[in-house]
Design an enzyme around this catalytic site. Structure first.
Site, PDB file in Angstrom:
ATOM      1  N   ARG A 244       6.957  -5.588 -34.533  1.00 61.44           N
ATOM      2  CA  ARG A 244       5.692  -6.137 -35.020  1.00 61.44           C
ATOM      3  C   ARG A 244       5.417  -7.437 -34.306  1.00 61.44           C
ATOM      4  O   ARG A 244       6.344  -8.225 -34.109  1.00 61.44           O
ATOM      5  CB  ARG A 244       5.812  -6.468 -36.515  1.00 61.44           C
ATOM      6  CG  ARG A 244       5.706  -5.293 -37.414  1.00 61.44           C
ATOM      7  CD  ARG A 244       4.281  -4.983 -37.617  1.00 61.44           C
ATOM      8  NE  ARG A 244       4.092  -3.570 -37.867  1.00 61.44           N
ATOM      9  CZ  ARG A 244       3.114  -3.093 -38.589  1.00 61.44           C
ATOM     10  NH1 ARG A 244       2.243  -3.898 -39.122  1.00 61.44           N
ATOM     11  NH2 ARG A 244       2.979  -1.806 -38.759  1.00 61.44           N
ATOM     12  N   GLU A 273      -2.301  -9.552 -31.230  1.00 59.40           N
ATOM     13  CA  GLU A 273      -2.815  -8.217 -30.962  1.00 59.40           C
ATOM     14  C   GLU A 273      -4.174  -8.036 -31.656  1.00 59.40           C
ATOM     15  O   GLU A 273      -4.311  -8.493 -32.798  1.00 59.40           O
ATOM     16  CB  GLU A 273      -1.805  -7.216 -31.562  1.00 59.40           C
ATOM     17  CG  GLU A 273      -1.695  -5.950 -30.787  1.00 59.40           C
ATOM     18  CD  GLU A 273      -0.516  -5.110 -31.301  1.00 59.40           C
ATOM     19  OE1 GLU A 273       0.622  -5.615 -31.328  1.00 59.40           O
ATOM     20  OE2 GLU A 273      -0.769  -3.960 -31.673  1.00 59.40           O
ATOM     21  N   HIS A 291       1.385  -1.404 -27.438  1.00 60.08           N
ATOM     22  CA  HIS A 291       1.692  -0.830 -28.765  1.00 60.08           C
ATOM     23  C   HIS A 291       1.669   0.705 -28.744  1.00 60.08           C
ATOM     24  O   HIS A 291       0.907   1.351 -29.472  1.00 60.08           O
ATOM     25  CB  HIS A 291       0.708  -1.373 -29.825  1.00 60.08           C
ATOM     26  CG  HIS A 291       1.292  -1.315 -31.212  1.00 60.08           C
ATOM     27  ND1 HIS A 291       0.935  -2.195 -32.196  1.00 60.08           N
ATOM     28  CD2 HIS A 291       2.208  -0.475 -31.765  1.00 60.08           C
ATOM     29  CE1 HIS A 291       1.600  -1.903 -33.309  1.00 60.08           C
ATOM     30  NE2 HIS A 291       2.381  -0.860 -33.060  1.00 60.08           N
TER      31      HIS A 291
HETATM   32  P1  NAD Z   1      12.767   0.640 -41.867  1.00 65.82           P
HETATM   33  O1  NAD Z   1      12.127   0.193 -43.128  1.00 65.82           O
HETATM   34  O2  NAD Z   1      13.398   1.982 -41.805  1.00 65.82           O
HETATM   35  O3  NAD Z   1      13.871  -0.439 -41.415  1.00 65.82           O
HETATM   36  C1  NAD Z   1      13.654  -1.813 -41.401  1.00 65.82           C
HETATM   37  C2  NAD Z   1      15.001  -2.486 -41.694  1.00 65.82           C
HETATM   38  O4  NAD Z   1      14.860  -3.884 -41.436  1.00 65.82           O
HETATM   39  C3  NAD Z   1      15.457  -2.346 -43.141  1.00 65.82           C
HETATM   40  O5  NAD Z   1      16.738  -1.702 -43.193  1.00 65.82           O
HETATM   41  C4  NAD Z   1      15.535  -3.799 -43.656  1.00 65.82           C
HETATM   42  O6  NAD Z   1      16.616  -4.018 -44.542  1.00 65.82           O
HETATM   43  C5  NAD Z   1      15.702  -4.569 -42.368  1.00 65.82           C
HETATM   44  N1  NAD Z   1      15.284  -5.967 -42.428  1.00 65.82           N
HETATM   45  C6  NAD Z   1      14.219  -6.502 -43.075  1.00 65.82           C
HETATM   46  N2  NAD Z   1      14.151  -7.824 -42.847  1.00 65.82           N
HETATM   47  C7  NAD Z   1      15.203  -8.132 -42.033  1.00 65.82           C
HETATM   48  C8  NAD Z   1      15.664  -9.337 -41.452  1.00 65.82           C
HETATM   49  N3  NAD Z   1      15.017 -10.494 -41.612  1.00 65.82           N
HETATM   50  N4  NAD Z   1      16.766  -9.288 -40.670  1.00 65.82           N
HETATM   51  C9  NAD Z   1      17.418  -8.125 -40.468  1.00 65.82           C
HETATM   52  N5  NAD Z   1      17.035  -6.952 -41.005  1.00 65.82           N
HETATM   53  C10 NAD Z   1      15.932  -6.956 -41.767  1.00 65.82           C
HETATM   54  O7  NAD Z   1      11.632   0.490 -40.746  1.00 65.82           O
HETATM   55  P2  NAD Z   1      11.520   1.286 -39.358  1.00 65.82           P
HETATM   56  O8  NAD Z   1      10.832   2.591 -39.571  1.00 65.82           O
HETATM   57  O9  NAD Z   1      12.832   1.254 -38.665  1.00 65.82           O
HETATM   58  O10 NAD Z   1      10.468   0.338 -38.589  1.00 65.82           O
HETATM   59  C11 NAD Z   1      10.856  -0.941 -38.117  1.00 65.82           C
HETATM   60  C12 NAD Z   1       9.665  -1.660 -37.480  1.00 65.82           C
HETATM   61  O11 NAD Z   1       9.123  -0.903 -36.407  1.00 65.82           O
HETATM   62  C13 NAD Z   1       8.487  -1.922 -38.431  1.00 65.82           C
HETATM   63  O12 NAD Z   1       8.035  -3.240 -38.238  1.00 65.82           O
HETATM   64  C14 NAD Z   1       7.416  -0.985 -37.951  1.00 65.82           C
HETATM   65  O13 NAD Z   1       6.121  -1.484 -38.216  1.00 65.82           O
HETATM   66  C15 NAD Z   1       7.702  -0.971 -36.458  1.00 65.82           C
HETATM   67  N6  NAD Z   1       7.138   0.178 -35.755  1.00 65.82           N
HETATM   68  C16 NAD Z   1       6.617  -0.030 -34.509  1.00 65.82           C
HETATM   69  C17 NAD Z   1       6.057   1.034 -33.802  1.00 65.82           C
HETATM   70  C18 NAD Z   1       5.471   0.829 -32.437  1.00 65.82           C
HETATM   71  O14 NAD Z   1       4.547   1.539 -32.070  1.00 65.82           O
HETATM   72  N7  NAD Z   1       5.981  -0.093 -31.643  1.00 65.82           N
HETATM   73  C19 NAD Z   1       6.050   2.318 -34.365  1.00 65.82           C
HETATM   74  C20 NAD Z   1       6.612   2.515 -35.612  1.00 65.82           C
HETATM   75  C21 NAD Z   1       7.157   1.427 -36.302  1.00 65.82           C
END
Ligand code: NAD
Length: 316
Positions: A244, A273, A291
């Site tokens: 993000r 963004e 993205h």
């Molecule tokens: P998820 O909810 O499965 O995992 C996120 C993890 O981060 C959780 O286990 C949580 O405990 C941990 N977390 C939260 N705060 C934290 C911190 N300060 N330090 C360490 N760990 C922490 O989410 P996901 O599906 O793996 O997605 C992760 C990220 O990827 C999200 O921000 C999502 O928006 C982003 N994403 C980006 C794209 C892209 O196009 N680039 C696509 C999909 C998702």
């Protein structure tokens, strides 16, 4: 029953819905006309990605709407609690794109250690006149094998990234306050699989020991990586942000790239963004994508099917 897929949906999703008696409209309706279109066409399900906003105004104006679906993870463009308080189902597809994002992380990593981001800028301009000089400037590449990847945030995408890292011979450290132990299973082409048991590492140790660091946390109010964290890292570390915008302090990142603390960064998401800072866009040590982490045909296919299955189970 009519479903409006306002930001598109895969063919496989459409055909599964149609087989189950739904009619799928794929017109892209402008935000201002959305509520009228939904009401005029008796739409019961509205599917969006990140472009269309489904806030209180649209929800209030469409009393017959029964379901809002987000193809993807983040629901920032939907007033989820308000919609649910009105009895509307709100669904998303959190797991469908994890492998695609993980592969993009590796595209940035492999590109980073061999300077592809810069070679692709300079070869078209100087490849015929300064071939030998370019060969020299990109001649000190590194291998990923044997290096340590630090993964901050070890949910779906963090774990998918760990599988790729283990598969190419990297060591993995992860930091996630919610997960003390995680079993990660790698499946191979011949149906064999191997399970690895990984343990949570404290953030400071990860920052100090990793050769490359990738962040996979949800949006939060504070930077996860800023000057303080960069200062703790190894010299020459590579950083990837495909999570993000706002998770990494971009001003501190540029300063750390310029002082050679960080050797390269791979970025798919940006603080400002959809208008990333020009300093980021023009930086010679940043590998850039707009993205597109989830934007593979396979992920879009899985997203369409996952949405269709959830619609069928809730509305049919
Ligand atoms: P998820 O909810 O499965 O995992 C996120 C993890 O981060 C959780 O286990 C949580 O405990 C941990 N977390 C939260 N705060 C934290 C911190 N300060 N330090 C360490 N760990 C922490 O989410 P996901 O599906 O793996 O997605 C992760 C990220 O990827 C999200 O921000 C999502 O928006 C982003 N994403 C980006 C794209 C892209 O196009 N680039 C696509 C999909 C998702």
């Amino acid at each position: 029953m009519k479903i409006l897929a306002n930001d598109g949906i895969s063919e496989s999703g459409i055909s599964l819905l149609e087989k189950n008696g739904f009619q799928v409209l794929t017109t892209t309706v402008a935000q201002q006309q959305l509520a009228n279109y939904i009401n005029d066409n008796d739409v019961v399900g509205l599917l969006v990605r990140s472009a269309t906003k489904v806030k209180k105004d649209v929800i209030d104006a469409c009393p017959k709407l029964k379901l809002i679906g987000r193809g993807g993870v983040g629901m920032d463009n939907i007033d989820v609690a308000y919609a649910e308080s009105k009895g509307i189902h709100v669904i998303n597809t959190p797991a469908a794109s994890s492998e695609s994002v993980a592969e993009l992380v590796f595209a940035h990593l492999y590109g980073g250690v061999r300077f592809l981001y810069d070679a692709n800028r300079n070869m078209p301009l100087e490849g015929d006149s300064r071939f030998k000089q370019l060969k020299k400037s990109y001649g000190k590449g590194k291998e990923l094998r044997g290096k340590t990847l630090g993964i901050i945030g070890f949910g779906r995408i963090g774990q998918a990234t760990a599988k790729l890292a283990i598969g190419v011979g990297m060591n993995v450290l992860y930091h996630d306050p919610q997960l003390d132990n995680v079993e990660v299973s790698l499946s191979f082409f011949d149906n064999r699989s191997v399970t690895f048991n990984l343990k949570n590492t404290d953030k400071e140790r990860l920052l100090k020991e990793a050769d490359f660091i990738t962040v996979h946390v949800p949006f939060q109010n504070e930077y996860v990586l800023g000057k303080k964290e960069f200062d703790m890292m190894k010299d020459g570390v590579g950083i990837i942000n495909a999570a993000r915008g706002g998770v990494i302090d971009e001003v501190a990142l540029v300063a750390a790239l310029e002082s050679n603390k960080i050797s390269f960064a791979g970025m798919d998401v940006y603080e400002s963004e959809p208008n990333p800072e020009i300093k980021i866009l023009m930086h010679p040590k940043i590998s850039l994508t707009p993205h597109i982490g989830a934007a593979t045909e396979e992920a879009q296919d899985r997203i369409g099917v996952e949405l269709a299955e959830q619609i069928i189970s809730r509305l049919k």
